[in-house]
Scaffold this active site. Structure first.
Site, PDB file in Angstrom:
ATOM      1  N   GLU A  83      -4.802   2.455  -4.164  1.00  0.00           N
ATOM      2  CA  GLU A  83      -3.340   2.519  -4.126  1.00  0.00           C
ATOM      3  C   GLU A  83      -2.735   1.240  -3.568  1.00  0.00           C
ATOM      4  O   GLU A  83      -1.590   1.210  -3.136  1.00  0.00           O
ATOM      5  CB  GLU A  83      -2.889   3.715  -3.286  1.00  0.00           C
ATOM      6  CG  GLU A  83      -3.170   3.614  -1.800  1.00  0.00           C
ATOM      7  CD  GLU A  83      -4.560   4.078  -1.397  1.00  0.00           C
ATOM      8  OE1 GLU A  83      -4.761   4.387  -0.212  1.00  0.00           O
ATOM      9  OE2 GLU A  83      -5.453   4.138  -2.281  1.00  0.00           O
ATOM     10  N   ASP A  99       0.847  -1.185   0.000  1.00  0.00           N
ATOM     11  CA  ASP A  99       0.000   0.000   0.000  1.00  0.00           C
ATOM     12  C   ASP A  99       0.890   1.245   0.000  1.00  0.00           C
ATOM     13  O   ASP A  99       1.862   1.327   0.770  1.00  0.00           O
ATOM     14  CB  ASP A  99      -0.908   0.002   1.236  1.00  0.00           C
ATOM     15  CG  ASP A  99      -1.943   1.114   1.173  1.00  0.00           C
ATOM     16  OD1 ASP A  99      -3.001   0.902   0.562  1.00  0.00           O
ATOM     17  OD2 ASP A  99      -1.666   2.202   1.733  1.00  0.00           O
ATOM     18  N   ILE A 100       0.561   2.187  -0.890  1.00  0.00           N
ATOM     19  CA  ILE A 100       1.327   3.434  -0.958  1.00  0.00           C
ATOM     20  C   ILE A 100       1.021   4.270   0.282  1.00  0.00           C
ATOM     21  O   ILE A 100      -0.146   4.510   0.621  1.00  0.00           O
ATOM     22  CB  ILE A 100       0.974   4.221  -2.234  1.00  0.00           C
ATOM     23  CG1 ILE A 100       1.294   3.387  -3.472  1.00  0.00           C
ATOM     24  CG2 ILE A 100       1.733   5.551  -2.275  1.00  0.00           C
ATOM     25  CD1 ILE A 100       0.860   4.046  -4.784  1.00  0.00           C
TER      26      ILE A 100
END
Length: 386
Positions: A275, A232-233
Site C-alpha cells: 500500500e 502510505d495508506i
C-alpha cells in the site's frame, strides 16, 4: 508517464511462430476477403478478353473465398483453410495450364508462404513448404513442356501477369504490415508488463528507480531541485480485514488514481510495494514537495473510495525529502522513509518533511492551513516533522 490504467494481461495463447491464434485467424480471414475481391477483378478482365469460362472460374473462386470467410467467422477454421488451399491450387494450376507460365498464375502459390511460416507445428510447416515447392516445380515443368490451351496476345499476357504481381504484392504487403503491427503490439505489451504495476498502472519499483537515476543526473547537470515523496495508506490492514482483499485492491487503485491526478507532466509516480507509493518531483524543492504532498493528502481524505457503492474512508501519510547536492538516492529514500514514519507516529493522515529538506520557517501554505484549522477539531493539523 505510465498508462492511466493497467494493461490487460494477454488472454490468447502465443503460437510457436510468434502470433496468437486469434491474430492468425483474423489475418487469414481478411486475406480471404482480399482474395475474393481480387477474383472479381480477374472476372472483369477475363470477360473483357472474351474468356467466359475463365470468368466463371473466377466467380466460383470468389464465392469460395467468401464461404471461407464465413466459415472462419463460425470458427470452422480448418474447413475454411482447406477450401482456400484447394482454390489457390486449382486457380494456379488452371491459369498456368490454360494460359501459360507467362500469365503469372503460379505466383498465387507464394501467398501461402507467410501463413505457413507462422504455423504452430514445425513439422506441418515443413511439410507444407515441401508441398508448395513441389507444386510450383510441377507447374513450371508442365508449363514449359506443353503449349497453353489459349493463345493470348503478348499484351493480354502482360496484363494478366502484371495483375497477378500487383495482387500478390498487395497480399504480401498486408501480411507484412499485419505481422509488424502485431510484433509492435507485443513489444509494447511486454514493456508495460515489465515496467508498470499491474494493479495501478503506475511505474513498478525497478522502472521507477531507473527513471529516477536519469532525473537525478539531469537535475545535477542543470542545478535544479528535486524532491522525493513516500506515501502510505493508513490502517490498510484494517481495510483488508473489514472489507476483504478485493476492496483493498480497489482502495489501492483509488489512491493511485488520485495521486496521478495531482501529478504534473514530468513527475514520476510509482507503486513502491503493498500500500506504499513513491513520487519523484523534478524542479521541486522541499517546500514545493510539501505543498504538493498536502494537496494529495487532502484529496485522498476528501474522496472516499466507493467499491460497490459502499464508502470506504481512506487517509494517507506522506514523507518528503529534497535531494540535496551530493546526497545519494539511498540516503534520500532513508530520509523520506524516516519522515513517513514520523507522520505515522504523529497520528497519521499528515505530511512530514525530512530534516535535510526542512525550510528555515514553515511555508506560508502550512502556516495558513494550521491557522485555519477549526478550534476543537479532533484531527490534529498536519505538521512538519524534524
Amino acid at each position: 508517464m505510465p498508462p492511466s490504467s493497467p494493461s490487460p494481461a494477454p488472454t490468447t495463447r502465443v503460437m510457436s511462430g510468434g502470433m496468437s491464434r486469434g491474430a492468425f485467424w483474423l489475418m487469414l480471414r481478411r486475406l480471404a476477403l482480399f482474395a475474393a475481391s481480387a477474383e472479381l477483378v480477374y472476372l472483369a478482365v477475363f470477360l473483357a478478353l472474351g474468356m467466359p469460362a475463365m470468368a466463371l472460374a473466377c466467380a466460383v473462386g470468389s464465392a469460395t473465398y467468401v464461404v471461407a470467410y464465413v466459415l472462419m467467422g463460425l470458427r470452422w477454421n480448418h474447413t475454411a483453410v482447406v477450401l482456400m488451399w484447394a482454390e489457390v491450387l486449382t486457380q494456379a494450376g488452371v491459369c498456368t495450364v490454360l494460359l501459360g507460365w507467362a500469365s503469372g498464375g503460379h505466383y498465387f502459390l507464394l501467398v501461402f508462404l507467410p501463413a505457413v511460416a507462422v504455423s504452430r507445428s514445425p513439422r506441418r510447416a515443413l511439410a507444407a513448404l515441401i508441398f508448395l515447392l513441389a507444386a510450383y516445380l510441377c507447374l513450371d515443368v508442365l508449363a514449359h513442356r506443353a503449349a497453353p490451351a489459349y493463345a493470348l496476345s503478348p499484351a493480354s499476357l502482360t496484363t494478366l501477369r502484371w495483375l497477378s504481381i500487383v495482387v500478390v504484392f498487395g497480399m504480401f504487403t498486408y501480411t507484412a504490415r499485419f505481422y509488424t503491427r502485431r510484433v509492435q503490439d507485443a513489444e509494447e505489451q511486454l514493456y508495460d508488463m515489465a515496467t508498470t504495476d499491474s494493479l495501478t498502472g503506475l511505474w513498478n519499483r525497478r522502472q521507477f528507480l531507473q527513471l529516477t537515476h536519469a532525473e537525478i543526473d539531469r537535475a545535477r547537470r542543470h542545478g535544479t531541485p528535486l524532491a522525493l515523496v513516500l506515501a502510505d495508506i493508513d490502517h490498510f490492514k484494517l481495510v483488508n480485514d473489514q472489507h476483504g482483499h478485493d476492496t483493498g485492491d480497489q482502495v489501492i487503485r483509488h489512491v493511485a488514481g488520485l495521486m496521478r491526478g495531482q501529478a504534473r507532466g514530468g513527475d514520476l509516480m510509482g507503486r513502491w510495494g503493498g500500500e506504499e507509493f513513491v513520487a519523484l518531483l523534478p524542479m521541486t524543492d522541499g517546500t514545493g514537495a510539501l505543498e504538493w504532498s498536502e494537496r494529495v493528502r487532502s484529496r485522498v481524505e476528501q474522496t472516499p473510495c466507493r467499491p460497490d457503492g459502499q464508502a470506504v474512508e481512506v487517509t494517507l501519510s506522506l514523507g518528503v525529502c529534497e535531494l540535496l547536492a551530493g546526497q545519494t538516492l539511498d540516503h534520500a529514500f532513508k530520509n523520506a522513509d524516516a519522515a513517513l514514519y514520523a507522520a505515522k507516529n504523529a497520528g497519521r493522515n499528515r505530511v512530514c518533511v525530512a530534516p535535510a529538506a526542512l525550510p528555515a520557517q514553515p511555508p506560508a501554505a502550512e502556516v495558513h492551513r494550521q491557522a485555519a484549522a477549526a478550534p476543537g477539531d479532533p484531527r490534529p493539523a498536519p505538521s512538519i516533522a524534524g
